[in-house]
Design a protein around this motif. Sequence first.
Motif: not given
Length: 210
Positions: A78-103
């Motif tokens: 349950l701890v592992g499942a909760a961590y994976l789901v929360v992390t996945g939701l954070q990535m779904l809601w995250s705003r993309p970064a452009l190449a200037s920030a990625i580089d």
Amino acid sequence: MLGIHEIWLFILSGVLLNITPGPDSVYVIGRSMQMGWRGGAAAALGISCGCFFHVAAAAIGLSALLMASSTAFSILKLVGAAYLVVTGLQMLWSRPALASAIDEPVRSSLRRVFFQGVFTNALNPKVALFFLAFLPQFVAADSSHKPLAFLTLGLIFIFTGTLWCLVLAAFAAKAAHRLRSSEGAIAWVNRALGGLLIYLGIRVAMLETR
């Protein structure tokens, strides 16, 4: 040596298992597309550290205890499942970064990717059961050095897996160099990784001990 037998077959099996496409490969490729080779390498090293946790647990018998105790298994599940789901939701809601920030990746971002890789594996009881089932097949039943034999085999498996993931990271980063300048492409990568982690979380939550 140490009761290990047919090590050539173990190495061959480990390499085939490592190169088989799976969640770890997808995670490394996705991070490489987002952040370049360093992001993919951080993900690969994090995954390897998470695997080492399970190898060490198998060596000292914790995996067997986990499999025998339904309560301990359920808590970790349950701890592992909760961590994976929360992390996945954070990535779904995250705003993309452009190449200037990625580089110019920030150290904290690479550190976060690394620890996500660690926890994604370390909190997955399915990985623990895999090592518990796979490693003993190559250690003699009457060996007096079973913990050390398990640890040795586990380190070999992790080594080949890490090399493969680093190669994947290099190829994915090179192939995605142009894509990483597109905000839309990065958004889709975030969604794909987020969806994958949520899917894994659901799979872990539904995992049974037997």
